[in-house]
Scaffold this motif. Structure first.
Motif, PDB file in Angstrom:
ATOM      1  N   ARG A  75      18.156  29.736  21.561  1.00 29.50           N
ATOM      2  CA  ARG A  75      18.336  28.662  20.398  1.00 29.50           C
ATOM      3  C   ARG A  75      16.937  27.852  20.306  1.00 29.50           C
ATOM      4  N   LEU A  76      16.610  27.829  19.002  1.00 25.64           N
ATOM      5  CA  LEU A  76      15.255  27.068  18.845  1.00 25.64           C
ATOM      6  C   LEU A  76      15.517  25.820  18.468  1.00 25.64           C
ATOM      7  N   GLU A  77      14.761  24.662  18.932  1.00 19.11           N
ATOM      8  CA  GLU A  77      15.142  23.324  18.753  1.00 19.11           C
ATOM      9  C   GLU A  77      13.724  22.534  18.418  1.00 19.11           C
ATOM     10  N   HIS A  78      13.920  21.796  17.242  1.00 15.66           N
ATOM     11  CA  HIS A  78      12.706  21.112  17.028  1.00 15.66           C
ATOM     12  C   HIS A  78      13.075  19.760  17.278  1.00 15.66           C
ATOM     13  N   ASN A  79      12.773  18.932  18.284  1.00 22.01           N
ATOM     14  CA  ASN A  79      13.275  17.951  18.762  1.00 22.01           C
ATOM     15  C   ASN A  79      12.639  16.772  17.984  1.00 22.01           C
ATOM     16  N   ARG A  80      13.256  15.854  17.179  1.00 23.16           N
ATOM     17  CA  ARG A  80      12.891  14.892  16.297  1.00 23.16           C
ATOM     18  C   ARG A  80      12.568  13.557  17.236  1.00 23.16           C
ATOM     19  N   ASP A  81      13.126  13.375  18.439  1.00 25.16           N
ATOM     20  CA  ASP A  81      12.649  12.406  19.422  1.00 25.16           C
ATOM     21  C   ASP A  81      11.223  12.404  20.089  1.00 25.16           C
ATOM     22  N   THR A  82      11.343  13.652  20.797  1.00 25.03           N
ATOM     23  CA  THR A  82      10.342  14.051  21.640  1.00 25.03           C
ATOM     24  C   THR A  82       8.964  14.626  20.958  1.00 25.03           C
ATOM     25  N   HIS A  83       9.457  15.250  19.768  1.00 20.38           N
ATOM     26  CA  HIS A  83       8.188  15.698  19.127  1.00 20.38           C
ATOM     27  C   HIS A  83       8.059  17.133  19.359  1.00 20.38           C
ATOM     28  N   ALA A 106      12.957  -0.155  15.111  1.00 23.13           N
ATOM     29  CA  ALA A 106      13.869   0.110  16.117  1.00 23.13           C
ATOM     30  C   ALA A 106      13.729   1.480  16.424  1.00 23.13           C
ATOM     31  N   ALA A 107      13.531   2.540  15.272  1.00 27.28           N
ATOM     32  CA  ALA A 107      13.324   3.849  15.426  1.00 27.28           C
ATOM     33  C   ALA A 107      12.021   4.054  16.091  1.00 27.28           C
ATOM     34  N   ARG A 108      10.850   3.147  16.105  1.00 28.85           N
ATOM     35  CA  ARG A 108       9.787   3.259  16.768  1.00 28.85           C
ATOM     36  C   ARG A 108       9.964   3.019  18.359  1.00 28.85           C
ATOM     37  N   GLY A 109      10.842   1.947  18.535  1.00 30.04           N
ATOM     38  CA  GLY A 109      10.849   1.818  19.858  1.00 30.04           C
ATOM     39  C   GLY A 109      10.077   0.231  19.987  1.00 30.04           C
ATOM     40  N   VAL A 110      10.544  -0.429  21.048  1.00 27.89           N
ATOM     41  CA  VAL A 110       9.812  -1.706  21.189  1.00 27.89           C
ATOM     42  C   VAL A 110       9.189  -1.942  22.455  1.00 27.89           C
ATOM     43  N   ALA A 111       9.268  -0.880  23.180  1.00 30.58           N
ATOM     44  CA  ALA A 111       8.611  -0.915  24.673  1.00 30.58           C
ATOM     45  C   ALA A 111       7.736   0.184  25.134  1.00 30.58           C
ATOM     46  N   ALA A 112       8.711   1.464  25.115  1.00 31.92           N
ATOM     47  CA  ALA A 112       7.610   2.860  25.762  1.00 31.92           C
ATOM     48  C   ALA A 112       7.822   3.699  24.366  1.00 31.92           C
ATOM     49  N   GLY A 113       8.076   3.523  23.419  1.00 26.47           N
ATOM     50  CA  GLY A 113       7.982   4.288  22.199  1.00 26.47           C
ATOM     51  C   GLY A 113       9.264   5.081  22.012  1.00 26.47           C
ATOM     52  N   HIS A 114      10.464   4.610  22.607  1.00 22.79           N
ATOM     53  CA  HIS A 114      11.943   5.470  22.360  1.00 22.79           C
ATOM     54  C   HIS A 114      12.599   4.493  21.327  1.00 22.79           C
ATOM     55  N   PRO A 115      13.468   5.360  20.650  1.00 27.01           N
ATOM     56  CA  PRO A 115      14.352   4.524  19.665  1.00 27.01           C
ATOM     57  C   PRO A 115      15.224   3.307  20.245  1.00 27.01           C
ATOM     58  N   LEU A 116      15.470   2.341  19.719  1.00 30.40           N
ATOM     59  CA  LEU A 116      16.390   1.296  20.187  1.00 30.40           C
ATOM     60  C   LEU A 116      17.638   1.559  19.635  1.00 30.40           C
ATOM     61  N   ILE A 117      18.449   1.395  20.442  1.00 25.41           N
ATOM     62  CA  ILE A 117      19.948   1.476  20.029  1.00 25.41           C
ATOM     63  C   ILE A 117      20.729   0.449  20.798  1.00 25.41           C
ATOM     64  N   ASP A 118      21.959   0.250  20.094  1.00 22.75           N
ATOM     65  CA  ASP A 118      23.061  -0.650  20.939  1.00 22.75           C
ATOM     66  C   ASP A 118      22.592  -1.968  20.697  1.00 22.75           C
TER      67      ASP A 118
END
Length: 732
Positions: A475-483, A586-598
């Motif tokens: 299975r091929l995955e292009h992970n949008r979060d980790t690029h 929020a999508a870019r993240g506010v601390a370590a570059g990971h998406p902000l949620i909840d």
């Protein structure tokens, strides 16, 4: 079976296109790695006259395992088709890899075959994965026989191996697993081991001696008759108990002699119905010999005891739109329905599709409809196209022998079908149909890769697309979060083969990099932020100020935006701009570059300028406000948690549960299932199970399998977050 005299058929053993389904047998060889499947295929081909010496065709290449990669790895890694002819019957021998990483090739072989030969080594016994495949075949009623190999081993014991097979495969009826022949041993060697030189036919009461390299029939001496009669009685009772003649057992127990012809006919019917499973012995031919031990008996069993394609139930088909259609059983004159069971690439011919024809007749230069649905999650887009069939052939080692047609029930190869992928349906252009894809094992070992250089980057996409088209267990995955580009495989050997094919077939050099899971961020408590974006550069300026409050929400809430501005402090037309800026940050993240949620972001106040305020200015102010709030709060790192289900033998339940606990897993419960296995359900952080496909196989000796699905993100313990490498903690 075993009563006829046979001579070496020479060139007559070379199979060509079949003319009717009754003259075809499709047989898949199943067994653990090293059990001797490939050696057995070569021995059968030699006995049938398809090769000139063990494992060699006219060009000097191997009849099976002819791929250079298989030579380097010294094991089968792909499905091989070896057609031979015996007594006017075309036998399609499907040699499958025994290693668990290549179970996709095994399933393709099971899909294409109508019966199975389970090959077990007298020195290794029956492993757990072979038992699981047996159960799969039993679930669909596939006829099976067992072949014991490696009888030359010092401690090989055919009788003990037969007992083990009856225990492993017989289930509630161990008398359904019985030998048709006993080994005939020669004079003991100096070490005391007596080599197997022939077979004793239990039904015929004949000896078949292979010591000379030819099958020589003789009568047994008086010393052997008591042993033969004891085993023969058990075999006869086993055959009669499965007979369709319900009075036969009563007559036999009453003292009536049942003639051999009736017994053989009942045996053949019981084998074809999948209710009796004969055990045979086989060994390759010695140097210079023309027949391997037991190969004549095995070919007789396949041609006379295994079912024809006409006896297989017609597959379920629909139109590409999903409307059900009824398909007549294996009729060469019906509408075409064929399935691509394997796709490979040849450096000279290009793409080659191995197909099983279930209905109709596939002809060279015919235009067919190619339909593929149901594998979108594996990177295979649904497609419906018309393509012209190029050359048709039947494979034999590296050779492709041309044929004009392939009828219902037979197997063949099609060259240069550019759009067809493994699992696709070929049907008539004017009557397009679709077969449901067979069950694929989920690939659960991630392989993150990067192009080695710019030229490799240009070729990577095409190479990966071809790779997954050939092997739907990838299975091929292009992970949008980790690029990252991630190729999901079944195990390390599967991953090694994928990398080698990328390099060798498609000329793409790649580097393997650490796989990263998709982390998230959230606020650990409420915080406030003020975003001020005021610029004046002599012309039209930018002016936007907004004040927000951020508070954490329950898991799965996402990002919620609330407007509580009063008095028009922020003009109504710019409130969506603030929200857009907040969500982008929020999508870019506010601390370590990971998406902000909840989190809930509440817009409380702000200021605007009648001239200098704009949509862009308030987007920027919203992003700045969120970043300022984050600077004042504790930001939690969230990790994905997977719901894991492990099916494992009862003997390994304790070890598996202990291992899951060591991975910070929470066991949710256990459930007893059939076959002495337990289903364990647990929740485990995904970062802890990156190599679980490999580790579980080692822990359970290959007898366990698992699946996983995303459950949620939850806070990662600080001590774990502190141990994470910087490149994992901070997105690239």
């Amino acid at each position: 079976m075993g009563d006829k005299a046979h001579t070496h058929p020479g060139a007559a053993g070379r199979a060509s296109a079949a003319d009717h389904p009754t003259s075809v047998r499709n047989v898949v060889l199943v067994g653990h790695s090293g059990s001797g499947k490939t050696t057995l295929v070569e021995a059968l081909a030699l006995t049938a006259g398809a090769v000139n010496r063990a494992g060699r065709v006219e060009d000097g290449g191997c009849v099976s395992d002819y791929d250079e990669m298989e030579h380097r790895q010294q094991r089968s890694v792909q499905l091989s088709l070896v057609p031979v002819e015996w007594d006017g019957i075309k036998i399609n021998l499907l040699d499958t890899p025994g290693y668990a990483d290549f179970v996709g090739e095994l399933r393709a072989g099971l899909r294409a075959a109508d019966a199975a030969l389970f090959v077990v080594s007298a020195s290794d016994g029956v492993d757990g994965s072979t038992r699981m495949v047996w159960e799969e075949c039993a679930a669909v009623g596939m006829p099976r026989a067992i072949v014991v190999t490696h009888l030359e081993a010092a401690r090989a014991d055919f009788e003990e191996m037969t007992r083990i097979c009856a225990e492993a495969f017989g289930g509630d009826d161990p008398d359904a697993v019985l030998p048709l022949y006993l080994p005939l041993r020669g004079a003991p060697a100096p070490d005391g081991h007596a080599p197997v030189t022939g077979l004793i036919g239990l039904l015929s009461r004949k000896l078949f001696d292979y010591a000379s390299g030819e099958r020589v029939e003789s009568e047994p001496d008086g010393e052997r008759l008591p042993l033969i009669d004891e085993a023969r009685s058990l075999l006869i009772e086993g055959i009669i108990s499965e007979s369709e003649d319900e009075t036969l057992m009563e007559r036999y127990l009453g003292g009536e002699q049942v003639d051999v012809k009736t017994l053989i006919e009942d045996l053949e019917r019981a084998v074809a119905r999948g209710v009796f499973f004969p055990v045979l012995a086989a060994a390759p031919a010695a140097d210079g010999a023309r027949q391997g031990l037991g190969t004549v008996e095995l070919l007789d069993l396949v041609t006379r005891g295994f079912p024809t394609p006409l006896e297989r139930a017609a597959p379920r088909v629909t139109t590409p739109e999903g409307a059900a259609r009824e398909l007549r059983m294996c009729d060469p004159g019906e509408s075409l329905v064929a399935e691509v069971v394997k796709t490979s690439s040849d450096p000279y011919v290009g793409r080659i599709s191995m197909v099983r024809v279930f209905s109709g007749t596939l002809r060279a230069d015919q235009t067919v409809h190619v339909s593929g649905h149901g594998l979108a999650d594996r990177g295979h887009e649904d497609h419906d196209v018309d393509e012209r069939i190029g050359a048709l052939s039947t494979p034999f080692g590296k050779q492709q022998r041309p044929v004009s047609h392939v009828i219902a029930g037979d197997l063949g190869c099609v060259a240069r079908l550019t759009r067809a992928e493994t699992g696709d349906t070929l049907s008539a252009k004017e009557d397009p149909l679709l077969m449901a894809p067979w069950r694929m094992t989920d690939p659960l070992l991630p392989l993150a890769i990067e192009a080695h250089s710019k030229p490799d980057e240009d070729k990577l996409s095409q190479g990966l697309a071809r790779l997954v088209a050939e092997d739907p267990t990838m299975r091929l995955e292009h992970n949008r979060d980790t690029h990252q580009v991630v190729l999901w495989c079944l195990g390390e050997a599967h991953a090694d083969v994928a990398l080698e094919r990328l390099r060798g077939r498609y000329g793409v050099q790649v580097d393997v990099v650490p796989h990263r899971v998709s982390l998230r961020e959230t606020f650990g408590g409420p915080a406030a932020g003020r975003g001020r974006h005021v610029k004046q550069s002599g012309g039209h300026g930018q002016y936007a100020i907004c004040e927000i409050e951020v508070e954490p929400l329950p898991n799965g809430s996402g990002v919620e935006f609330v407007d509580k501005v009063v008095g028009g402090a922020v003009p109504r037309q710019f409130i969506p701009s603030v929200e857009k800026g907040v969500r982008a940050q929020a999508a870019r993240g506010v601390a370590a570059g990971h998406p902000l949620i909840d989190v809930r972001v509440t817009l409380l106040d702000g200021k605007a300028h009648s001239v200098d305020s704009s949509d862009a200015a308030f987007q920027t102010a919203g992003a700045l406000a969120l970043r300022e709030a984050a600077a004042q709060a504790r930001i939690h790192l969230l990790e994905p948690v997977a719901e894991v289900s492990v099916l494992v033998g009862d003997d390994y339940v304790g070890a598996v549960m202990s291992d899951l606990s060591g991975r910070r897993g929470k066991v949710l419960g256990t459930e007893q299932t059939s076959g002495g296995r337990t289903l364990i359900r647990a929740e485990v952080p995904e970062i802890e199970i990156g190599r679980y496909a490999v580790d579980l196989r080692s822990l359970s000796h290959g007898t366990a399998r698992f699946d996983r699905r995303y459950a949620r993100h939850e806070p990662m313990p600080q001590q774990v977050a502190d141990r994470l490498p910087e490149e994992v903690r901070a997105a690239s």
